[in-house]
Every structure is written in structure tokens, then in C-alpha cells.
Design a protein around this motif. Structure first.
Motif, PDB file in Angstrom:
ATOM      1  N   ASP A 357      23.787  -4.268  -0.257  1.00  0.00           N
ATOM      2  CA  ASP A 357      22.369  -4.600  -0.434  1.00  0.00           C
ATOM      3  C   ASP A 357      21.628  -4.410   0.884  1.00  0.00           C
ATOM      4  OD1 ASP A 357      20.015  -5.399  -1.519  1.00  0.00           O
ATOM      5  OD2 ASP A 357      20.559  -7.514  -1.759  1.00  0.00           O
ATOM      6  N   ALA A 358      21.508  -3.119   1.278  1.00  0.00           N
ATOM      7  CA  ALA A 358      21.000  -2.793   2.615  1.00  0.00           C
ATOM      8  C   ALA A 358      19.601  -3.330   2.856  1.00  0.00           C
ATOM      9  CB  ALA A 358      21.026  -1.277   2.810  1.00  0.00           C
ATOM     10  N   GLY A 359      18.769  -3.361   1.828  1.00  0.00           N
ATOM     11  CA  GLY A 359      17.411  -3.846   2.010  1.00  0.00           C
ATOM     12  C   GLY A 359      17.237  -5.303   1.681  1.00  0.00           C
ATOM     13  N   GLY A 360      18.331  -6.005   1.440  1.00  0.00           N
ATOM     14  CA  GLY A 360      18.268  -7.409   1.062  1.00  0.00           C
ATOM     15  C   GLY A 360      17.941  -8.326   2.220  1.00  0.00           C
ATOM     16  N   PRO A 361      17.735  -9.597   1.944  1.00  0.00           N
ATOM     17  CA  PRO A 361      17.365 -10.548   2.990  1.00  0.00           C
ATOM     18  C   PRO A 361      18.528 -10.863   3.914  1.00  0.00           C
ATOM     19  CG  PRO A 361      17.753 -11.684   0.905  1.00  0.00           C
ATOM     20  CD  PRO A 361      17.827 -10.213   0.616  1.00  0.00           C
ATOM     21  N   HIS A 362      18.188 -11.257   5.126  1.00  0.00           N
ATOM     22  CA  HIS A 362      19.156 -11.706   6.124  1.00  0.00           C
ATOM     23  C   HIS A 362      20.228 -10.635   6.342  1.00  0.00           C
ATOM     24  CE1 HIS A 362      16.972 -15.402   5.657  1.00  0.00           C
ATOM     25  NE2 HIS A 362      17.379 -15.548   4.407  1.00  0.00           N
ATOM     26  N   ALA A 363      21.500 -10.973   6.214  1.00  0.00           N
ATOM     27  CA  ALA A 363      22.582 -10.028   6.494  1.00  0.00           C
ATOM     28  C   ALA A 363      23.220  -9.531   5.209  1.00  0.00           C
ATOM     29  CB  ALA A 363      23.632 -10.688   7.388  1.00  0.00           C
ATOM     30  N   ALA A 364      22.437  -9.423   4.128  1.00  0.00           N
ATOM     31  CA  ALA A 364      22.998  -9.027   2.837  1.00  0.00           C
ATOM     32  C   ALA A 364      23.597  -7.632   2.886  1.00  0.00           C
ATOM     33  CB  ALA A 364      21.921  -9.087   1.748  1.00  0.00           C
ATOM     34  N   GLY A 365      23.085  -6.779   3.769  1.00  0.00           N
ATOM     35  CA  GLY A 365      23.584  -5.416   3.861  1.00  0.00           C
ATOM     36  C   GLY A 365      25.012  -5.311   4.321  1.00  0.00           C
ATOM     37  N   LEU A 366      25.564  -6.382   4.875  1.00  0.00           N
ATOM     38  CA  LEU A 366      26.955  -6.406   5.300  1.00  0.00           C
ATOM     39  C   LEU A 366      27.726  -7.518   4.600  1.00  0.00           C
ATOM     40  CD1 LEU A 366      26.492  -5.737   9.124  1.00  0.00           C
ATOM     41  CD2 LEU A 366      27.311  -4.140   7.390  1.00  0.00           C
ATOM     42  N   ALA A 367      27.234  -7.941   3.447  1.00  0.00           N
ATOM     43  CA  ALA A 367      27.892  -9.022   2.724  1.00  0.00           C
ATOM     44  C   ALA A 367      27.814  -8.869   1.208  1.00  0.00           C
ATOM     45  CB  ALA A 367      27.292 -10.370   3.138  1.00  0.00           C
ATOM     46  N   THR A 368      26.674  -8.412   0.680  1.00  0.00           N
ATOM     47  CA  THR A 368      26.418  -8.437  -0.750  1.00  0.00           C
ATOM     48  C   THR A 368      26.423  -7.030  -1.340  1.00  0.00           C
ATOM     49  OG1 THR A 368      25.076 -10.433  -0.504  1.00  0.00           O
ATOM     50  CG2 THR A 368      24.806  -9.171  -2.539  1.00  0.00           C
ATOM     51  N   ILE A 369      27.115  -6.863  -2.471  1.00  0.00           N
ATOM     52  CA  ILE A 369      27.142  -5.605  -3.205  1.00  0.00           C
ATOM     53  C   ILE A 369      26.170  -5.721  -4.374  1.00  0.00           C
ATOM     54  CG2 ILE A 369      28.564  -4.040  -4.588  1.00  0.00           C
ATOM     55  CD1 ILE A 369      30.960  -4.950  -2.904  1.00  0.00           C
ATOM     56  N   THR A 370      25.278  -4.740  -4.508  1.00  0.00           N
ATOM     57  CA  THR A 370      24.290  -4.750  -5.574  1.00  0.00           C
ATOM     58  C   THR A 370      24.335  -3.426  -6.322  1.00  0.00           C
ATOM     59  OG1 THR A 370      21.968  -5.268  -6.085  1.00  0.00           O
ATOM     60  CG2 THR A 370      22.376  -3.844  -4.183  1.00  0.00           C
ATOM     61  N   SER A 371      23.465  -3.245  -7.323  1.00  0.00           N
ATOM     62  CA  SER A 371      23.555  -2.047  -8.153  1.00  0.00           C
ATOM     63  C   SER A 371      22.180  -1.556  -8.582  1.00  0.00           C
ATOM     64  CB  SER A 371      24.417  -2.317  -9.391  1.00  0.00           C
ATOM     65  OG  SER A 371      23.794  -3.288 -10.229  1.00  0.00           O
ATOM     66  N   TYR A 372      22.139  -0.265  -8.941  1.00  0.00           N
ATOM     67  CA  TYR A 372      20.996   0.398  -9.564  1.00  0.00           C
ATOM     68  C   TYR A 372      21.510   1.126 -10.812  1.00  0.00           C
ATOM     69  CZ  TYR A 372      18.567  -0.140  -5.037  1.00  0.00           C
ATOM     70  OH  TYR A 372      17.997  -0.633  -3.879  1.00  0.00           O
TER      71      TYR A 372
END
Length: 471
Positions: A357-372
Motif C-alpha cells: 500500500d505504497a500510497g497508504g498512511p504512515h508506513a503502510a507501504g512497508l507493512a500492508t498489502i492491498t489490491s486493485y
């Protein structure tokens, strides 16, 4: 049966009614055929919004890499790495590809600091070409072969057991200043005139493995992980997995701004007679104000991945042969976009892209996996939606700088409707020497981890209209 054989024993009115009834029956039959499961029409109408509905850690697959990496019976085998990609071979084996892997001996816990972690001895001289037996050697790339039963068996490198070298050697005359990272791989038929001198075994099998490569050049900050240089394709013979040759597909050094250079191969999907190859730029890593990167798309006729003249790049309106004219299919440089690597799968008529989740809040880009999701590889892509925080390995450090990145799907291992997804972990502190020390202190900090996930509808939606047919 034609109507010309019907005798004129009925009235014209009866004949007209008969013809009309038959036409109606044919129309109904055509509609029924279009609705049958598995037909092209049915596949297109099954495009619905999808997201990650549920997930669970796959301890079995994660544990198999830990078992193989911790095995101290050999000193020239893989003990850790990232850039995890896989391809199923025709004989049932699986080839796993890695960037920047460690080789050498792993010692059981406790480590020298008394922590309960398996560890490598970083004090003995090792390096890129080996050294003291058992000392950690670090290469730019390697591969690991898994048996059809799911057991990792051997590591493929160049060089020798005493002096291992990258499986895909550095470009000629580049020395250590330029290297190759393997990304996606596919099995293709060996076609007439394709690059790579054929071997006897490959000719018998009729297939080869094409491995997409990212070529990068050493650079100063912010390019700590190399400046993007080119996309290449390597050819491995089957079944012996011998390197036959490497073909340059797209030279990006002509683009002055490295943040605008696009490397292809983070993921590839076969659809019909085409292989769709996704790529991305590295602007996110070079520009702190730009939290996410852009995704790009190319397509190649199946069997011609190693032929540069066969590649076509989507420019926003049509497919054309110039990679410099490619336009993003996803990404606004902000909330919507991808990480430095991402993966795409297709379920029925829906294309699903999984990324950090590169554009996500805080450090989500190195923690959270999201989808399109989208109904065509060209988009439009809807999202981001869903998502989950990738579990990290246990560690005893007081200050943890461990991150998750590079989610990759392995659809050949789908079981019970659950997709196998890997992601890499690493110590990503600002000091490279500290990173090496920590991944040697605890080898699990630099190994892939796996989860099983199920894709479910992204809310209540009607089937999307059928995408335009690809020309």
C-alpha cells in the motif's frame, strides 16, 4: 439441414410460420450457448470487483524455505534472499528465482548474542566469490529447484561450488557496477528463430524457460539499490536449466531521469495468445514527495518473449513498439499506485493487482498489502481496497527496522480456492552494514514468507460490461 429440400405441400402462411419459429429457436439456442459456463461471453460477464476477503499464514511453505536454508549439509546452497518469483516446469518441478541471495552455512540457535535465532557467521571472510568454507557468500542472483512433491532440493548458481557466481552473470565489461536481478519467468515453446542456441535436450522437450531480468547500475543516494538500466530476457534450457543466452529487450539508459525509467517483468500473465508483462518505474524510491510508483503494461505473442521486435507497449490508446512512449495504466504518484514490485493474477474475467500500500498512511507501504481490480489489463483499475498487514518474523532486537515488500502470487500452488502469495522481509535501515549484520544475526529476517488468501467480491456489484476485445 437447409430449407430448399422442403416440398411445397403446405401453404405459404404455414411455411412463413415455420421459418419464423425456427429462427426464434436458433436465436434462443445462441443465447443459451453464450450463457454456458466456460464460454468467452460467460468469462467476460464474470468480471466483478474483487479484493482480499480473508487470509492466513502458510506456515508449511514458509517452513520449507526455513528447513532448506538451515540445512548445514552443504555450504553452496541458498540460505536467504528476496525478489521471490516462481515458475512451474513441464515435469512438475518448480523453479524459484531470487535476487541478492546468501549462500553458506547457517548455525542453529542461540546466536552469539544469546538470542534464539538461527544465524550466519559474518566474521569469516566470504564475499561474492566465496572464501572460508561455510562463510556467507552473497551473490546478485540464484535459483532454487523444488521437487514435484514440494521439497526444495538444490541451488543453481554460476561458477563452481568453491567459487559461486551469479546464475545470470553481470553484463560484459560492467564488473560489479552493473548486475541482473531475475523477476518473472514463464515456460514457452521454442519457436523458430528465437534467441538462444538450442540444446539437444531443449529441442526434445520443445520448451524453454524465459526469465525476465532487471539490469541495474550502482548509483549514489537515493539510488541505494541501483539505477534502473534495462529489461532483459534470459533463456534456460529444459529439463537441464542451462543458461543459453540473454537478450536485451528495452534499454532505458536513453532516458535521462532515472525516476522515469521503466523496467518490465515484475509480473506476467498469459491470456489467449498473448503474454501480458507488467512493469513499473522507481520514482517512489527517488522522490520522497511521491509515495507511490506507476504501473505500465506490455504484451508479447506467446513464444516470443525473448524477441525484442515482438514487444508492444500500451501508450494509453494503442499498442505500439516504442517503450519510450508507454503510458501508465495505474498510478497518480499519490494515494493510487504501486510499490517497487507488485503482482497480477486473473480470476475468471477479473484482473487483480496486489501491491504494498505504497500510497497508504504512515508506513503502510512497508507493512500492508492491498489490491486493485480491472476487467482488462489496460484498466481502468479500481481501488485500492481490502488489504492486510503482512506478518513479520519474530526477532529479539530492541529496535526493529524490518519491512515487508514485493508481494508475489504463485498461482500454480492454488489450493482449495486459496491463492499462495509470498512477500519478502528485510532489515531496511539506512546503514547497509547494519542491515547485513542483522540478517546474519537472525536469518529469518531475509527470507520469503507465505500466506494463503481468498479473493472475494468487493461489495455488492453487478457484473461489469465485457471489456473490448484485444486487437
Amino acid at each position: 439441414m437447409g430449407f430448399s429440400g422442403i416440398r411445397s405441400v403446405t401453404s405459404q402462411r404455414h411455411r412463413t410460420i415455420t421459418l419464423a419459429a425456427l429462427a426464434l429457436a436458433l436465436a434462443a439456442a445462441a443465447a443459451l450457448l453464450l450463457a454456458l459456463p466456460g464460454s468467452p461471453h460467460d468469462e467476460a460477464t464474470r468480471c466483478r470487483g474483487l479484493k482480499v476477503g480473508s487470509w492466513a499464514a502458510d506456515d508449511r511453505t514458509t517452513g520449507e524455505f526455513a528447513r532448506y536454508g538451515d540445512d548445514g549439509s552443504r555450504f553452496d546452497d541458498w540460505t536467504g534472499g528476496d525478489g521471490t518469483h516462481s515458475v512451474r516446469l513441464p515435469d512438475g518441478r518448480t523453479l524459484w528465482l531470487f535476487s541478492d541471495p546468501f549462500l553458506g552455512q547457517v548455525h542453529p540457535p542461540p546466536n552469539p548474542e544469546g538470542q534464539p535465532h538461527s544465524w550466519r557467521d559474518n566474521s569469516a571472510p566470504g564475499g561474492a566469490l566465496g572464501g572460508t568454507p561455510g562463510a556467507p557468500a552473497w551473490l546478485r542472483n540464484a535459483a532454487v529447484v523444488m521437487s514435484p512433491s514440494g521439497r526444495l532440493e538444490r541451488t543453481l548458481t554460476g561458477g563452481t561450488a568453491a567459487a559461486p557466481a551469479p546464475l545470470f552473470p553481470n553484463p560484459p565489461s560492467a564488473g560489479q557496477q552493473q548486475w541482473r536481478w531475475p523477476v518473472e519467468a514463464v515456460v514457452e515453446p521454442r519457436t523458430s528463430g528465437s534467441p538462444g542456441a538450442p540444446s539437444e535436450k531443449s529441442e526434445k522437450s520443445g520448451s524453454v524457460v524465459r526469465v525476465l531480468l532487471w539490469t541495474r547500475t550502482a548509483g549514489a543516494p537515493p539510488w541505494l539499490y541501483g539505477v534502473p538500466a534495462a529489461t532483459e530476457v534470459a533463456t534456460l534450457s529444459l529439463p537441464d536449466l542451462r543458461l543459453e543466452g540473454i537478450e536485451r529487450i528495452s534499454d532505458q539508459t536513453r532516458t535521462a531521469d532515472p525516476a522515469r525509467r521503466v523496467l518490465y517483468g515484475t509480473t506476467a500473465v498469459r491470456s489467449g495468445r498473448w503474454t501480458y508483462v507488467f512493469g513499473g518505474d522507481d520514482g517512489r524510491g527517488a522522490t520522497p514527495a511521491r509515495p507511490s510508483s506507476h504501473a505500465y503494461l506490455a504484451r508479447v505473442p506467446h513464444g516470443r518473449l525473448a524477441d525484442p521486435s515482438a514487444w508492444r507497449y500500451w501508450d494509453g490508446g494503442r499498442w505500439q513498439p516504442d517503450p519510450d512512449r508507454a503510458a501508465p495504466v495505474l498510478g497518480d504518484g499519490g494515494r493510487r499506485g504501486v510499490g517497487s514490485a507488485f503482482t497480477v493474477v486473473r480470476k475468471y474475467g477479473t484482473w487483480v493487482l496486489l501491491t504494498m500500500d505504497a500510497g497508504g498512511p504512515h508506513a503502510a507501504g512497508l507493512a500492508t498489502i492491498t489490491s486493485y481490480w480491472a476487467c482488462s489489463p489496460r484498466g481502468p483499475w479500481h481501488g485500492p481496497s481490502g488489504g492486510f498487514e503482512a506478518p513479520l518474523p519474530p526477532d529479539s532486537a530492541a529496535r526493529r527496522e524490518v519491512a515487508a515488500y514485493n508481494p508475489q502470487a504463485h498461482p500454480e500452488f492454488t489450493s482449495g480456492g486459496r491463492l499462495l502469495l509470498s512477500y519478502d522481509v528485510n532489515w531496511l535501515g539506512s546503514d547497509p552494514s547494519a542491515a547485513h549484520a542483522n540478517v546474519n544475526r537472525n536469518v529469518s529476517l531475509y527470507r520469503p514468507r507465505f500466506v494463503r488468501l481468498r479473493l472475494e467480491p468487493a461489495g455488492e456489484q453487478r457484473p461489469a460490461p465485457a471489456p473490448a476485445r484485444e486487437p
